[in-house]
Design a protein around this motif. Structure first.
Motif, PDB file in Angstrom:
ATOM      1  N   THR A 115       0.831  -1.206   0.000  1.00  0.00           N
ATOM      2  CA  THR A 115       0.000   0.000   0.000  1.00  0.00           C
ATOM      3  C   THR A 115       0.865   1.254   0.000  1.00  0.00           C
ATOM      4  O   THR A 115       0.611   2.204  -0.751  1.00  0.00           O
ATOM      5  CB  THR A 115      -0.924   0.007   1.230  1.00  0.00           C
ATOM      6  OG1 THR A 115      -1.755  -1.149   1.199  1.00  0.00           O
ATOM      7  CG2 THR A 115      -1.788   1.258   1.257  1.00  0.00           C
TER       8      THR A 115
ATOM      9  N   ARG B 202       2.577   1.736  -3.323  1.00  0.00           N
ATOM     10  CA  ARG B 202       1.621   2.187  -4.332  1.00  0.00           C
ATOM     11  C   ARG B 202       1.395   3.693  -4.201  1.00  0.00           C
ATOM     12  O   ARG B 202       1.353   4.425  -5.192  1.00  0.00           O
ATOM     13  CB  ARG B 202       0.301   1.441  -4.171  1.00  0.00           C
ATOM     14  CG  ARG B 202      -0.694   1.706  -5.301  1.00  0.00           C
ATOM     15  CD  ARG B 202      -2.027   1.033  -5.028  1.00  0.00           C
ATOM     16  NE  ARG B 202      -1.887  -0.409  -4.930  1.00  0.00           N
ATOM     17  CZ  ARG B 202      -2.248  -1.133  -3.871  1.00  0.00           C
ATOM     18  NH1 ARG B 202      -2.782  -0.534  -2.828  1.00  0.00           N
ATOM     19  NH2 ARG B 202      -2.079  -2.437  -3.853  1.00  0.00           N
ATOM     20  N   ASP B 203       1.287   4.171  -2.944  1.00  0.00           N
ATOM     21  CA  ASP B 203       1.103   5.609  -2.726  1.00  0.00           C
ATOM     22  C   ASP B 203       2.327   6.393  -3.168  1.00  0.00           C
ATOM     23  O   ASP B 203       2.218   7.470  -3.764  1.00  0.00           O
ATOM     24  CB  ASP B 203       0.822   5.888  -1.245  1.00  0.00           C
ATOM     25  CG  ASP B 203      -0.542   5.388  -0.811  1.00  0.00           C
ATOM     26  OD1 ASP B 203      -1.387   5.146  -1.699  1.00  0.00           O
ATOM     27  OD2 ASP B 203      -0.757   5.235   0.405  1.00  0.00           O
TER      28      ASP B 203
ATOM     29  N   GLU C  15       2.411   6.566  -6.899  1.00  0.00           N
ATOM     30  CA  GLU C  15       1.365   7.481  -7.355  1.00  0.00           C
ATOM     31  C   GLU C  15       1.814   8.930  -7.211  1.00  0.00           C
ATOM     32  O   GLU C  15       1.658   9.740  -8.134  1.00  0.00           O
ATOM     33  CB  GLU C  15       0.089   7.241  -6.560  1.00  0.00           C
ATOM     34  CG  GLU C  15      -1.056   8.172  -6.927  1.00  0.00           C
ATOM     35  CD  GLU C  15      -2.260   7.979  -6.006  1.00  0.00           C
ATOM     36  OE1 GLU C  15      -2.915   8.985  -5.706  1.00  0.00           O
ATOM     37  OE2 GLU C  15      -2.496   6.826  -5.607  1.00  0.00           O
TER      38      GLU C  15
ATOM     39  N   ASN D  98     -13.017   5.535   3.344  1.00  0.00           N
ATOM     40  CA  ASN D  98     -11.843   4.826   2.821  1.00  0.00           C
ATOM     41  C   ASN D  98     -12.116   4.230   1.445  1.00  0.00           C
ATOM     42  O   ASN D  98     -11.249   4.249   0.563  1.00  0.00           O
ATOM     43  CB  ASN D  98     -11.407   3.734   3.803  1.00  0.00           C
ATOM     44  CG  ASN D  98     -10.735   4.303   5.028  1.00  0.00           C
ATOM     45  OD1 ASN D  98     -10.176   5.391   4.983  1.00  0.00           O
ATOM     46  ND2 ASN D  98     -10.796   3.577   6.131  1.00  0.00           N
ATOM     47  N   ASP D  99     -13.334   3.702   1.258  1.00  0.00           N
ATOM     48  CA  ASP D  99     -13.700   3.178  -0.060  1.00  0.00           C
ATOM     49  C   ASP D  99     -13.718   4.297  -1.092  1.00  0.00           C
ATOM     50  O   ASP D  99     -13.317   4.106  -2.245  1.00  0.00           O
ATOM     51  CB  ASP D  99     -15.083   2.517   0.000  1.00  0.00           C
ATOM     52  CG  ASP D  99     -15.081   1.236   0.813  1.00  0.00           C
ATOM     53  OD1 ASP D  99     -13.998   0.632   0.927  1.00  0.00           O
ATOM     54  OD2 ASP D  99     -16.131   0.853   1.333  1.00  0.00           O
ATOM     55  N   CYS D 100     -14.162   5.465  -0.679  1.00  0.00           N
ATOM     56  CA  CYS D 100     -14.227   6.615  -1.576  1.00  0.00           C
ATOM     57  C   CYS D 100     -12.813   7.042  -1.989  1.00  0.00           C
ATOM     58  O   CYS D 100     -12.560   7.358  -3.154  1.00  0.00           O
ATOM     59  CB  CYS D 100     -14.937   7.762  -0.871  1.00  0.00           C
ATOM     60  SG  CYS D 100     -15.639   8.990  -1.975  1.00  0.00           S
ATOM     61  N   ILE D 101     -11.890   7.033  -1.059  1.00  0.00           N
ATOM     62  CA  ILE D 101     -10.506   7.413  -1.346  1.00  0.00           C
ATOM     63  C   ILE D 101      -9.876   6.442  -2.341  1.00  0.00           C
ATOM     64  O   ILE D 101      -9.171   6.831  -3.271  1.00  0.00           O
ATOM     65  CB  ILE D 101      -9.684   7.472  -0.043  1.00  0.00           C
ATOM     66  CG1 ILE D 101     -10.162   8.656   0.819  1.00  0.00           C
ATOM     67  CG2 ILE D 101      -8.190   7.603  -0.334  1.00  0.00           C
ATOM     68  CD1 ILE D 101      -9.576   8.666   2.202  1.00  0.00           C
ATOM     69  N   ARG D 102     -10.166   5.142  -2.164  1.00  0.00           N
ATOM     70  CA  ARG D 102      -9.624   4.147  -3.092  1.00  0.00           C
ATOM     71  C   ARG D 102     -10.294   4.229  -4.461  1.00  0.00           C
ATOM     72  O   ARG D 102      -9.642   4.006  -5.488  1.00  0.00           O
ATOM     73  CB  ARG D 102      -9.803   2.745  -2.503  1.00  0.00           C
ATOM     74  CG  ARG D 102      -8.853   2.417  -1.370  1.00  0.00           C
ATOM     75  CD  ARG D 102      -8.885   0.935  -1.059  1.00  0.00           C
ATOM     76  NE  ARG D 102     -10.149   0.541  -0.455  1.00  0.00           N
ATOM     77  CZ  ARG D 102     -10.361   0.506   0.863  1.00  0.00           C
ATOM     78  NH1 ARG D 102      -9.415   0.877   1.682  1.00  0.00           N
ATOM     79  NH2 ARG D 102     -11.527   0.122   1.330  1.00  0.00           N
ATOM     80  N   LYS D 103     -11.561   4.556  -4.484  1.00  0.00           N
ATOM     81  CA  LYS D 103     -12.313   4.570  -5.743  1.00  0.00           C
ATOM     82  C   LYS D 103     -11.929   5.766  -6.612  1.00  0.00           C
ATOM     83  O   LYS D 103     -12.004   5.696  -7.840  1.00  0.00           O
ATOM     84  CB  LYS D 103     -13.813   4.596  -5.446  1.00  0.00           C
ATOM     85  CG  LYS D 103     -14.697   4.441  -6.685  1.00  0.00           C
ATOM     86  CD  LYS D 103     -16.153   4.319  -6.299  1.00  0.00           C
ATOM     87  CE  LYS D 103     -17.045   4.177  -7.522  1.00  0.00           C
ATOM     88  NZ  LYS D 103     -16.772   2.927  -8.256  1.00  0.00           N
TER      89      LYS D 103
ATOM     90  N   PRO E 165      -8.755   7.766  -6.897  1.00  0.00           N
ATOM     91  CA  PRO E 165      -7.354   8.084  -6.566  1.00  0.00           C
ATOM     92  C   PRO E 165      -6.900   9.427  -7.117  1.00  0.00           C
ATOM     93  O   PRO E 165      -5.905   9.983  -6.648  1.00  0.00           O
ATOM     94  CB  PRO E 165      -6.576   6.923  -7.212  1.00  0.00           C
ATOM     95  CG  PRO E 165      -7.463   6.430  -8.301  1.00  0.00           C
ATOM     96  CD  PRO E 165      -8.864   6.607  -7.798  1.00  0.00           C
TER      97      PRO E 165
END
Length: 311
Positions: free
Chosen positions: A78, A81-82, A85, A117-122, A124
């Motif tokens: 994780t 990946r950040d 990015e 958290n789902d929103c942050i992943r969805k 990027p």
């Protein structure tokens, strides 16, 4: 061996551990890095020593990750990946769009903590900042801002966009031992004007008369206005006060066995959770995607909550 591959000395123990996670064996990692498996083993042991945690265990001839090793691997992936990015963003001079999310009330906070958290992943490509606030103000309605909660009041501009995602009945409650309240009596709103009232509903209390006309209650003896809070219910029970709250909090307080609902003749305006934003925010394609996503998720979340309340 390709010269592009890094030397073992160029890699950190963490990176060697991650390569082992991908390859599965010490020998495969050693082949890739053109070194001896013992060096790979020493690097992993050195990392375990630094973390004071066993990351790898032997099962017969196989080396397997421990539970701690699995968690550590996931955290590294994780983080990497950040990092990649952010490097891509810097390298390509890309500025992330920032979206500020404000929310309040117990149900609104519960929803956001489940979905953020789902929103942050969805999304990027969007940077989210979020904050719990006590009530909606014009500051929360600037461009690229969303407010989730109960925000109906006269100070909000008329062109504000509001989507209702949940409404719940407002109830009046009292301590069972409150001598001012008669058991099994149905009260008219006017009968309660001179009682000690706590407004714990986070909104202006209104009621509807028999013709359907809306009226402000304007209780003359309101002690405090504390917002949506279980603490206010505790205060009301302890001090023999009436309190107003939404059914969600009313039925979930630890004092439920000490509380009596006070029936009233006139229906009281429901308690709302809405999404508020301005026209510029809605017209931006990226913001609109987030708004639509949150609205769909919120409708699903609160539909399940409503089913729970009804049962």
């Amino acid at each position: 061996m390709l010269s592009a591959l890094p030397l073992v000395s160029d890699l950190t123990d963490r990176e060697i551990f991650l390569l082992f996670c991908q390859c599965g064996t010490l020998s495969r990692v050693a082949t890739i890095l053109d070194t001896h498996p013992s060096k790979i083993s020493r690097a992993i042991k050195h990392l375990e020593h630094k973390l004071d945690t066993q990351l790898v265990k032997r099962d017969g001839k196989k080396l397997l990750l421990t539970r701690e090793g699995e968690h550590y691997k996931d955290s590294i992936i994780t983080a990497f990946r950040d990092i990649l990015e952010h490097e891509y963003i810097l390298r390509n001079k890309i500025l992330k769009k920032n979206l500020r999310v404000f929310y309040h009330t117990i149900p609104g906070r519960l929803f956001m903590e489940n979905v953020l958290n789902d929103c942050i992943r969805k999304f990027p490509e969007i940077s989210f900042s979020y904050e719990i606030v006590s009530h909606l103000t014009q500051e929360h309605l600037k461009d690229n801002c969303l407010f989730i909660g109960n925000g109906r009041n006269a100070t909000i501009p008329e062109d504000t966009i509001r989507k209702n995602i949940f409404s719940d009945e407002l109830l009046i409650g009292s301590s069972i031992t409150n001598p001012e309240i008669e058991k099994d009596r149905v009260y008219a709103i006017a009968d309660l004007y001179d009682k000690k009232i706590i407004n714990s509903s986070s909104c202006t209390i209104e009621y509807f008369d028999e013709s359907g006309k809306s009226h402000n209650t304007e209780f003359r003896n309101i002690l405090i206005n504390v917002g949506q809070s279980v603490d206010s219910i505790k205060f009301g029970v302890k001090n023999n006060c009436l309190f107003m709250t939404c059914r969600y909090s009313f039925e979930r307080t630890e004092l439920a066995e000490q509380i009596r609902q006070v029936p009233v003749k006139e229906p009281i305006e429901p308690y709302y959770i809405d999404i508020f934003y301005n026209k510029n925010t809605r017209d931006n394609p990226e913001s609109k995607m987030v708004i639509d996503y949150l609205y769909r998720e919120a409708r699903t979340f609160f539909l399940e909550l409503q089913k729970t309340l009804n049962t």
